[in-house]
Design a protein around this motif. Structure first.
Motif, PDB file in Angstrom:
ATOM      1  N   ASP A  46      -5.508 -16.524  75.156  1.00 17.44           N
ATOM      2  CA  ASP A  46      -6.527 -17.272  75.887  1.00 17.44           C
ATOM      3  C   ASP A  46      -7.130 -18.136  75.076  1.00 17.44           C
ATOM      4  O   ASP A  46      -8.436 -18.787  75.456  1.00 17.44           O
ATOM      5  CB  ASP A  46      -7.368 -16.578  76.811  1.00 17.44           C
ATOM      6  N   ILE A  47      -6.681 -18.550  73.989  1.00 15.08           N
ATOM      7  CA  ILE A  47      -7.382 -19.651  73.226  1.00 15.08           C
ATOM      8  C   ILE A  47      -6.683 -21.114  73.244  1.00 15.08           C
ATOM      9  O   ILE A  47      -5.495 -21.264  73.477  1.00 15.08           O
ATOM     10  CB  ILE A  47      -7.183 -19.409  71.538  1.00 15.08           C
ATOM     11  N   ILE A  48      -7.447 -22.029  73.683  1.00 14.03           N
ATOM     12  CA  ILE A  48      -6.937 -23.312  73.939  1.00 14.03           C
ATOM     13  C   ILE A  48      -6.913 -24.088  73.014  1.00 14.03           C
ATOM     14  O   ILE A  48      -7.983 -24.528  72.169  1.00 14.03           O
ATOM     15  CB  ILE A  48      -7.691 -23.966  75.212  1.00 14.03           C
ATOM     16  N   TYR A  49      -5.681 -24.772  72.384  1.00 16.74           N
ATOM     17  CA  TYR A  49      -5.839 -25.567  71.122  1.00 16.74           C
ATOM     18  C   TYR A  49      -5.515 -27.143  71.703  1.00 16.74           C
ATOM     19  O   TYR A  49      -4.809 -27.412  72.528  1.00 16.74           O
ATOM     20  CB  TYR A  49      -4.511 -25.126  70.384  1.00 16.74           C
ATOM     21  N   GLY A  51       7.739 -34.411  66.680  1.00 13.23           N
ATOM     22  CA  GLY A  51       6.942 -34.906  65.800  1.00 13.23           C
ATOM     23  C   GLY A  51       5.964 -34.016  65.224  1.00 13.23           C
ATOM     24  O   GLY A  51       5.870 -32.829  65.656  1.00 13.23           O
ATOM     25  N   TYR A  52       5.090 -34.439  64.663  1.00 14.43           N
ATOM     26  CA  TYR A  52       4.032 -34.079  63.762  1.00 14.43           C
ATOM     27  C   TYR A  52       2.734 -33.931  64.635  1.00 14.43           C
ATOM     28  O   TYR A  52       2.073 -34.705  64.995  1.00 14.43           O
ATOM     29  CB  TYR A  52       3.559 -34.351  62.365  1.00 14.43           C
ATOM     30  N   TRP A  53       2.212 -32.741  64.747  1.00 17.48           N
ATOM     31  CA  TRP A  53       0.954 -32.323  65.490  1.00 17.48           C
ATOM     32  C   TRP A  53       0.122 -31.667  64.602  1.00 17.48           C
ATOM     33  O   TRP A  53       0.355 -30.566  64.173  1.00 17.48           O
ATOM     34  CB  TRP A  53       1.577 -31.633  66.823  1.00 17.48           C
ATOM     35  N   GLU A  54      -1.367 -31.933  64.773  1.00 21.72           N
ATOM     36  CA  GLU A  54      -2.533 -31.065  64.034  1.00 21.72           C
ATOM     37  C   GLU A  54      -3.357 -30.865  64.960  1.00 21.72           C
ATOM     38  O   GLU A  54      -3.939 -31.376  66.168  1.00 21.72           O
ATOM     39  CB  GLU A  54      -2.876 -31.894  62.901  1.00 21.72           C
ATOM     40  N   ILE A  55      -4.068 -29.409  64.987  1.00 21.70           N
ATOM     41  CA  ILE A  55      -4.926 -29.148  65.873  1.00 21.70           C
ATOM     42  C   ILE A  55      -6.314 -29.784  65.441  1.00 21.70           C
ATOM     43  O   ILE A  55      -6.793 -29.821  64.268  1.00 21.70           O
ATOM     44  CB  ILE A  55      -5.174 -27.700  65.349  1.00 21.70           C
ATOM     45  N   GLU A  56      -6.978 -30.290  66.415  1.00 22.62           N
ATOM     46  CA  GLU A  56      -8.233 -30.871  66.486  1.00 22.62           C
ATOM     47  C   GLU A  56      -9.341 -29.867  66.643  1.00 22.62           C
ATOM     48  O   GLU A  56     -10.488 -30.127  65.868  1.00 22.62           O
ATOM     49  CB  GLU A  56      -8.564 -32.119  67.415  1.00 22.62           C
ATOM     50  N   LYS A  57      -9.028 -29.126  67.612  1.00 20.49           N
ATOM     51  CA  LYS A  57     -10.211 -28.131  67.886  1.00 20.49           C
ATOM     52  C   LYS A  57      -9.611 -26.878  68.749  1.00 20.49           C
ATOM     53  O   LYS A  57      -8.434 -27.103  69.348  1.00 20.49           O
ATOM     54  CB  LYS A  57     -11.399 -28.704  68.649  1.00 20.49           C
ATOM     55  N   ALA A  58     -10.104 -25.877  68.767  1.00 19.38           N
ATOM     56  CA  ALA A  58      -9.733 -24.849  69.401  1.00 19.38           C
ATOM     57  C   ALA A  58     -11.133 -24.181  70.376  1.00 19.38           C
ATOM     58  O   ALA A  58     -12.188 -24.095  69.887  1.00 19.38           O
ATOM     59  CB  ALA A  58      -9.290 -23.440  68.660  1.00 19.38           C
ATOM     60  N   GLU A  59     -10.774 -23.793  71.598  1.00 22.28           N
ATOM     61  CA  GLU A  59     -11.615 -23.235  72.491  1.00 22.28           C
ATOM     62  C   GLU A  59     -11.472 -22.047  72.673  1.00 22.28           C
ATOM     63  O   GLU A  59     -10.288 -21.562  73.101  1.00 22.28           O
ATOM     64  CB  GLU A  59     -11.551 -24.257  73.704  1.00 22.28           C
ATOM     65  N   LEU A  60     -12.460 -20.881  72.287  1.00 26.34           N
ATOM     66  CA  LEU A  60     -12.258 -19.608  72.293  1.00 26.34           C
ATOM     67  C   LEU A  60     -12.689 -19.240  73.747  1.00 26.34           C
ATOM     68  O   LEU A  60     -13.143 -19.840  74.556  1.00 26.34           O
ATOM     69  CB  LEU A  60     -13.029 -19.122  71.488  1.00 26.34           C
ATOM     70  N   PRO A  61     -12.056 -18.026  74.204  1.00 28.77           N
ATOM     71  CA  PRO A  61     -12.305 -17.357  75.422  1.00 28.77           C
ATOM     72  C   PRO A  61     -13.776 -17.320  76.077  1.00 28.77           C
ATOM     73  O   PRO A  61     -13.852 -17.372  77.184  1.00 28.77           O
ATOM     74  CB  PRO A  61     -11.485 -15.876  75.453  1.00 28.77           C
ATOM     75  N   ASP A  62     -14.517 -17.109  75.030  1.00 22.60           N
ATOM     76  CA  ASP A  62     -15.996 -17.214  75.325  1.00 22.60           C
ATOM     77  C   ASP A  62     -16.675 -18.713  75.577  1.00 22.60           C
ATOM     78  O   ASP A  62     -17.883 -18.719  75.752  1.00 22.60           O
ATOM     79  CB  ASP A  62     -16.881 -16.251  74.317  1.00 22.60           C
ATOM     80  N   GLU A  76     -16.315 -23.328  70.572  1.00 21.13           N
ATOM     81  CA  GLU A  76     -15.182 -24.045  70.012  1.00 21.13           C
ATOM     82  C   GLU A  76     -15.339 -24.367  68.408  1.00 21.13           C
ATOM     83  O   GLU A  76     -16.604 -23.964  67.863  1.00 21.13           O
ATOM     84  CB  GLU A  76     -15.582 -25.635  70.464  1.00 21.13           C
ATOM     85  N   LYS A  77     -14.068 -24.497  68.016  1.00 21.31           N
ATOM     86  CA  LYS A  77     -14.105 -24.435  66.644  1.00 21.31           C
ATOM     87  C   LYS A  77     -13.112 -25.695  66.103  1.00 21.31           C
ATOM     88  O   LYS A  77     -12.104 -26.024  66.828  1.00 21.31           O
ATOM     89  CB  LYS A  77     -13.285 -23.166  66.043  1.00 21.31           C
ATOM     90  N   ASP A  78     -14.096 -26.699  65.325  1.00 17.83           N
ATOM     91  CA  ASP A  78     -13.402 -27.910  65.095  1.00 17.83           C
ATOM     92  C   ASP A  78     -12.699 -27.689  63.712  1.00 17.83           C
ATOM     93  O   ASP A  78     -13.013 -26.984  62.794  1.00 17.83           O
ATOM     94  CB  ASP A  78     -14.434 -28.758  64.726  1.00 17.83           C
TER      95      ASP A  78
END
Length: 148
Positions: free
Chosen positions: A131-134, A34-45, A48-50
């Motif tokens: 090491d970016i968590i999506y 199916g279809y998936w979209e990124i809500e946020k990303a957590e950087l190694p430091d 967070e990026k929304d």
């Protein structure tokens, strides 16, 4: 001395069992398509990026549920509720390595891996090689237009 050894074995067993992947093949077969979209990303430091608006989302399609192989496309949602594709498929295969659930991707130009941390009907979490968590959510069409 025996109590300390017993305690060590118990703690080691708990740590080892907690490292096992909680993502079964059945869960992948049931929920990954199916279809998936990124809500946020957590950087190694830790920052967070929304992602409030996504111009592209990921479409996963298992082509062989038994071997957990398939294709992923980057697609662009349209106001009509349809999706346009870039026609550049990324082949993938889900594997288990050291009790981790890994998605291995491949194109004509590159190969890479992501660790699949969690997967449910509406949520997915992966960690990239950098090491970016999506954090993904199940994508919904931008606008539902009923056809008469």
């Amino acid at each position: 001395m025996k109590k300390i050894q017993f305690l060590f074995v118990c703690v080691f067993t708990v740590i080892l069992s907690s490292c096992q992947s909680n993502i079964s093949e059945e869960k992948i077969q049931k929920f990954l398509d199916g279809y998936w979209e990124i809500e946020k990303a957590e950087l190694p430091d830790g920052t967070e990026k929304d992602y409030t608006i996504n111009s592209t989302i990921d479409f996963f399609q298992l082509e062989n549920k038994e071997s957990l192989k398939g294709l992923r496309y980057k697609v662009m949602p349209q106001l009509s509720g349809e999706y346009l594709t870039n026609d550049v498929p990324e082949t993938f295969e889900v594997k288990y390595e050291s009790n981790n659930c890994i998605i291995e991707y491949s194109t004509n130009y590159s190969t890479w891996k992501e660790q699949l941390f969690s997967l449910s009907k509406d949520k997915m979490v992966v960690k990239s090689e950098s090491d970016i968590i999506y954090y993904y959510k199940r994508a919904e069409p931008l606008l539902s237009i009923e056809k008469e």
